[in-house]
Design a protein around this motif. Structure first.
Motif, PDB file in Angstrom:
ATOM      1  N   GLU A  39      42.268  43.001  39.727  1.00  0.00           N
ATOM      2  CA  GLU A  39      42.715  42.931  41.117  1.00  0.00           C
ATOM      3  C   GLU A  39      41.464  43.084  41.977  1.00  0.00           C
ATOM      4  O   GLU A  39      40.629  43.954  41.717  1.00  0.00           O
ATOM      5  CB  GLU A  39      43.712  44.052  41.415  1.00  0.00           C
ATOM      6  CG  GLU A  39      44.201  44.056  42.855  1.00  0.00           C
ATOM      7  CD  GLU A  39      45.393  44.981  43.059  1.00  0.00           C
ATOM      8  OE1 GLU A  39      45.655  45.352  44.210  1.00  0.00           O
ATOM      9  OE2 GLU A  39      46.061  45.318  42.057  1.00  0.00           O
ATOM     10  N   PHE A  40      41.323  42.221  42.987  1.00  0.00           N
ATOM     11  CA  PHE A  40      40.096  42.214  43.774  1.00  0.00           C
ATOM     12  C   PHE A  40      40.341  42.810  45.154  1.00  0.00           C
ATOM     13  O   PHE A  40      41.063  42.262  45.969  1.00  0.00           O
ATOM     14  CB  PHE A  40      39.548  40.796  43.909  1.00  0.00           C
ATOM     15  CG  PHE A  40      38.088  40.753  44.294  1.00  0.00           C
ATOM     16  CD1 PHE A  40      37.114  40.532  43.338  1.00  0.00           C
ATOM     17  CD2 PHE A  40      37.694  40.955  45.600  1.00  0.00           C
ATOM     18  CE1 PHE A  40      35.769  40.511  43.671  1.00  0.00           C
ATOM     19  CE2 PHE A  40      36.364  40.935  45.952  1.00  0.00           C
ATOM     20  CZ  PHE A  40      35.384  40.707  44.993  1.00  0.00           C
ATOM     21  N   LYS A  58      33.123  30.909  47.526  1.00  0.00           N
ATOM     22  CA  LYS A  58      32.878  30.097  46.328  1.00  0.00           C
ATOM     23  C   LYS A  58      31.942  30.823  45.358  1.00  0.00           C
ATOM     24  O   LYS A  58      32.140  30.780  44.136  1.00  0.00           O
ATOM     25  CB  LYS A  58      32.284  28.745  46.722  1.00  0.00           C
ATOM     26  CG  LYS A  58      33.242  27.818  47.455  1.00  0.00           C
ATOM     27  CD  LYS A  58      32.565  26.511  47.806  1.00  0.00           C
ATOM     28  CE  LYS A  58      33.467  25.620  48.639  1.00  0.00           C
ATOM     29  NZ  LYS A  58      34.661  25.185  47.886  1.00  0.00           N
ATOM     30  N   TYR A  59      30.932  31.495  45.895  1.00  0.00           N
ATOM     31  CA  TYR A  59      29.972  32.217  45.061  1.00  0.00           C
ATOM     32  C   TYR A  59      30.658  33.343  44.274  1.00  0.00           C
ATOM     33  O   TYR A  59      30.411  33.511  43.076  1.00  0.00           O
ATOM     34  CB  TYR A  59      28.869  32.788  45.941  1.00  0.00           C
ATOM     35  CG  TYR A  59      27.889  33.692  45.216  1.00  0.00           C
ATOM     36  CD1 TYR A  59      26.981  33.173  44.296  1.00  0.00           C
ATOM     37  CD2 TYR A  59      27.885  35.063  45.451  1.00  0.00           C
ATOM     38  CE1 TYR A  59      26.084  34.007  43.631  1.00  0.00           C
ATOM     39  CE2 TYR A  59      26.997  35.903  44.789  1.00  0.00           C
ATOM     40  CZ  TYR A  59      26.108  35.369  43.876  1.00  0.00           C
ATOM     41  OH  TYR A  59      25.226  36.192  43.215  1.00  0.00           O
ATOM     42  N   ILE A  60      31.538  34.085  44.955  1.00  0.00           N
ATOM     43  CA  ILE A  60      32.281  35.152  44.263  1.00  0.00           C
ATOM     44  C   ILE A  60      33.138  34.546  43.160  1.00  0.00           C
ATOM     45  O   ILE A  60      33.233  35.093  42.046  1.00  0.00           O
ATOM     46  CB  ILE A  60      33.151  35.941  45.263  1.00  0.00           C
ATOM     47  CG1 ILE A  60      32.294  36.674  46.293  1.00  0.00           C
ATOM     48  CG2 ILE A  60      34.060  36.925  44.509  1.00  0.00           C
ATOM     49  CD1 ILE A  60      31.483  37.815  45.745  1.00  0.00           C
ATOM     50  N   GLY A  61      33.738  33.405  43.436  1.00  0.00           N
ATOM     51  CA  GLY A  61      34.549  32.731  42.421  1.00  0.00           C
ATOM     52  C   GLY A  61      33.741  32.381  41.180  1.00  0.00           C
ATOM     53  O   GLY A  61      34.213  32.547  40.046  1.00  0.00           O
ATOM     54  N   GLY A  68      34.516  35.899  32.922  1.00  0.00           N
ATOM     55  CA  GLY A  68      35.772  35.677  32.218  1.00  0.00           C
ATOM     56  C   GLY A  68      36.931  36.463  32.780  1.00  0.00           C
ATOM     57  O   GLY A  68      37.868  36.811  32.052  1.00  0.00           O
ATOM     58  N   LEU A  69      36.893  36.741  34.090  1.00  0.00           N
ATOM     59  CA  LEU A  69      37.935  37.562  34.724  1.00  0.00           C
ATOM     60  C   LEU A  69      38.820  36.720  35.634  1.00  0.00           C
ATOM     61  O   LEU A  69      38.326  36.014  36.516  1.00  0.00           O
ATOM     62  CB  LEU A  69      37.291  38.688  35.530  1.00  0.00           C
ATOM     63  CG  LEU A  69      36.561  39.756  34.715  1.00  0.00           C
ATOM     64  CD1 LEU A  69      35.781  40.686  35.624  1.00  0.00           C
ATOM     65  CD2 LEU A  69      37.549  40.549  33.859  1.00  0.00           C
ATOM     66  N   LYS A  70      40.109  36.812  35.407  1.00  0.00           N
ATOM     67  CA  LYS A  70      41.095  36.137  36.250  1.00  0.00           C
ATOM     68  C   LYS A  70      41.555  37.106  37.339  1.00  0.00           C
ATOM     69  O   LYS A  70      42.030  38.207  37.026  1.00  0.00           O
ATOM     70  CB  LYS A  70      42.294  35.695  35.415  1.00  0.00           C
ATOM     71  CG  LYS A  70      43.453  35.125  36.220  1.00  0.00           C
ATOM     72  CD  LYS A  70      44.610  34.749  35.319  1.00  0.00           C
ATOM     73  CE  LYS A  70      45.848  34.325  36.106  1.00  0.00           C
ATOM     74  NZ  LYS A  70      45.609  33.175  36.989  1.00  0.00           N
ATOM     75  N   VAL A  71      41.421  36.728  38.593  1.00  0.00           N
ATOM     76  CA  VAL A  71      41.924  37.568  39.681  1.00  0.00           C
ATOM     77  C   VAL A  71      43.416  37.317  39.833  1.00  0.00           C
ATOM     78  O   VAL A  71      43.853  36.177  40.024  1.00  0.00           O
ATOM     79  CB  VAL A  71      41.194  37.268  41.009  1.00  0.00           C
ATOM     80  CG1 VAL A  71      41.780  38.113  42.142  1.00  0.00           C
ATOM     81  CG2 VAL A  71      39.715  37.550  40.880  1.00  0.00           C
ATOM     82  N   VAL A  72      44.216  38.387  39.749  1.00  0.00           N
ATOM     83  CA  VAL A  72      45.674  38.248  39.805  1.00  0.00           C
ATOM     84  C   VAL A  72      46.255  38.747  41.122  1.00  0.00           C
ATOM     85  O   VAL A  72      47.418  38.514  41.417  1.00  0.00           O
ATOM     86  CB  VAL A  72      46.340  38.968  38.615  1.00  0.00           C
ATOM     87  CG1 VAL A  72      45.912  38.316  37.302  1.00  0.00           C
ATOM     88  CG2 VAL A  72      46.018  40.451  38.613  1.00  0.00           C
ATOM     89  N   TRP A 110      39.939  31.264  44.408  1.00  0.00           N
ATOM     90  CA  TRP A 110      39.802  31.972  43.134  1.00  0.00           C
ATOM     91  C   TRP A 110      40.980  31.717  42.194  1.00  0.00           C
ATOM     92  O   TRP A 110      41.071  32.329  41.138  1.00  0.00           O
ATOM     93  CB  TRP A 110      39.662  33.471  43.384  1.00  0.00           C
ATOM     94  CG  TRP A 110      38.492  33.837  44.240  1.00  0.00           C
ATOM     95  CD1 TRP A 110      37.363  33.094  44.473  1.00  0.00           C
ATOM     96  CD2 TRP A 110      38.333  35.046  44.991  1.00  0.00           C
ATOM     97  NE1 TRP A 110      36.514  33.757  45.325  1.00  0.00           N
ATOM     98  CE2 TRP A 110      37.076  34.960  45.664  1.00  0.00           C
ATOM     99  CE3 TRP A 110      39.120  36.193  45.181  1.00  0.00           C
ATOM    100  CZ2 TRP A 110      36.604  35.972  46.491  1.00  0.00           C
ATOM    101  CZ3 TRP A 110      38.645  37.201  46.005  1.00  0.00           C
ATOM    102  CH2 TRP A 110      37.399  37.099  46.648  1.00  0.00           C
ATOM    103  N   GLU A 111      41.884  30.827  42.590  1.00  0.00           N
ATOM    104  CA  GLU A 111      43.079  30.507  41.799  1.00  0.00           C
ATOM    105  C   GLU A 111      43.885  31.760  41.494  1.00  0.00           C
ATOM    106  O   GLU A 111      44.391  31.952  40.384  1.00  0.00           O
ATOM    107  CB  GLU A 111      42.697  29.761  40.515  1.00  0.00           C
ATOM    108  CG  GLU A 111      41.995  28.444  40.790  1.00  0.00           C
ATOM    109  CD  GLU A 111      41.621  27.687  39.533  1.00  0.00           C
ATOM    110  OE1 GLU A 111      41.709  28.271  38.432  1.00  0.00           O
ATOM    111  OE2 GLU A 111      41.265  26.504  39.637  1.00  0.00           O
ATOM    112  N   CYS A 112      43.984  32.607  42.489  1.00  0.00           N
ATOM    113  CA  CYS A 112      44.714  33.874  42.381  1.00  0.00           C
ATOM    114  C   CYS A 112      46.127  33.686  42.918  1.00  0.00           C
ATOM    115  O   CYS A 112      46.303  33.171  44.034  1.00  0.00           O
ATOM    116  CB  CYS A 112      43.967  34.951  43.167  1.00  0.00           C
ATOM    117  SG  CYS A 112      44.889  36.484  43.365  1.00  0.00           S
ATOM    118  N   PRO A 113      47.153  34.119  42.204  1.00  0.00           N
ATOM    119  CA  PRO A 113      48.528  33.851  42.627  1.00  0.00           C
ATOM    120  C   PRO A 113      49.054  34.743  43.746  1.00  0.00           C
ATOM    121  O   PRO A 113      50.025  34.377  44.410  1.00  0.00           O
ATOM    122  CB  PRO A 113      49.342  34.078  41.346  1.00  0.00           C
ATOM    123  CG  PRO A 113      48.528  35.092  40.580  1.00  0.00           C
ATOM    124  CD  PRO A 113      47.090  34.762  40.872  1.00  0.00           C
TER     125      PRO A 113
END
Length: 286
Positions: A39-40, A58-61, A68-72, A110-113
């Protein structure tokens, strides 16, 4: 206690507790903990929405993907910064609205839902009804924008000092009044205890389809109505009982691990202890 359905891959450490450390140190530590999701928390020194440019987003992404971390869940600072969608000051409301739109843009990049927003608050001597209307109007507009970005805004019930959504019934009421697929619900384990709600009531009132995220923590009541966070298993919140309810109902979303002071002096140790606690209880799939 060993859970049957909840998986270790659902545990998503957050960077709340890492605010005295760099973002690189934070992402390295979370990656090495074995977590695959996070969680960010959008705040200095890691990432300030007020100052963020599209290039920085974009840089943070890129950094997140490299670890290898998915932001949820994107969690903009809602409490200590002057952000208030229910303010009587129209300029404060507009600035707060724009701040949250930028959070939705970051989540999309970040493709975060999900994105957790507090819908505003008012002073205790002001009209709660008027504040509620201002809040609902703003959240309705934000929810429509969230739909376009493919993000779901999450509401969290908490004390009146931070939000007009002070219990689960209010949370459900706002979701229904806004009436958008861009708005849904979540729960915070310590907040549930502080507002005298249970996980059973949360499941009953939301339904599992509207329970989209869980803030994962423990805590103790230090004075009447005032709680402070503790690491899992060290407080008075019935965490294991709450997890068993979610396990029986096959909760399939994420647990955002939330911790602050005093664990910010050694967040690496706090995270290691938390992940060990989870490995003893969750289905280990990572």
């Amino acid at each position: 206690m060993k859970l049957k359905n909840l998986k270790l891959s659902q545990v998503a450490p957050a960077n709340f507790v890492f605010q005295k450390f760099s973002l690189e140190y934070t992402l390295d530590t979370i990656q090495r903990s074995g977590a695959k999701a996070m969680e960010f928390y959008c705040a200095e020194p890691h990432f300030s929405l007020d100052d963020a440019t599209p290039d920085e987003i974009k840089y943070i992404g890129k950094k997140l993907r490299a670890h290898g971390l998915k932001v949820v869940d994107v969690c903009p600072e809602n409490c200590t910064y002057p952000v208030n969608l229910a303010s009587t000051n129209m300029y404060t409301r507009k600035r707060s609205f724009d701040y949250y739109v930028k959070a939705l843009q970051a989540a999309n990049e970040w493709e975060c839902p999900n994105a957790l927003f507090f819908p505003g608050r008012t002073t205790l001597d002001a009209s709660q009804k008027d504040a509620w209307k201002r809040s609902v109007d703003s959240m309705r507009e934000l929810a429509h924008i969230a739909e376009v970005y493919g993000v779901t805004i999450l509401l969290e019930a908490a004390p009146s000092t931070v939000t007009v959504v002070t219990n689960l019934d209010k949370e459900v009421q706002m979701i229904e009044e806004v009436h958008s697929p861009g708005l849904s619900g979540m729960v915070d384990l310590m907040c549930l205890a502080s507002i005298h709600e249970t996980m059973e009531s949360a499941v009953e009132k939301f339904g599992m389809d509207r329970l989209r995220h869980v803030h994962f923590n423990d805590g103790v009541e230090v004075s009447a109505g005032h709680w402070t966070q503790k690491l899992l298993g060290e407080g008075d919140v019935p965490v294991e009982q709450m997890l068993q309810v979610l396990d029986r109902n096959q909760y399939a979303h994420y647990f955002g691990w939330e911790a602050f002071s005093p664990y910010d002096e050694d967040p690496k140790a706090a995270l290691a202890q938390t992940m060990a606690w989870c490995r003893d209880r969750f289905v280990n799939d990572i």
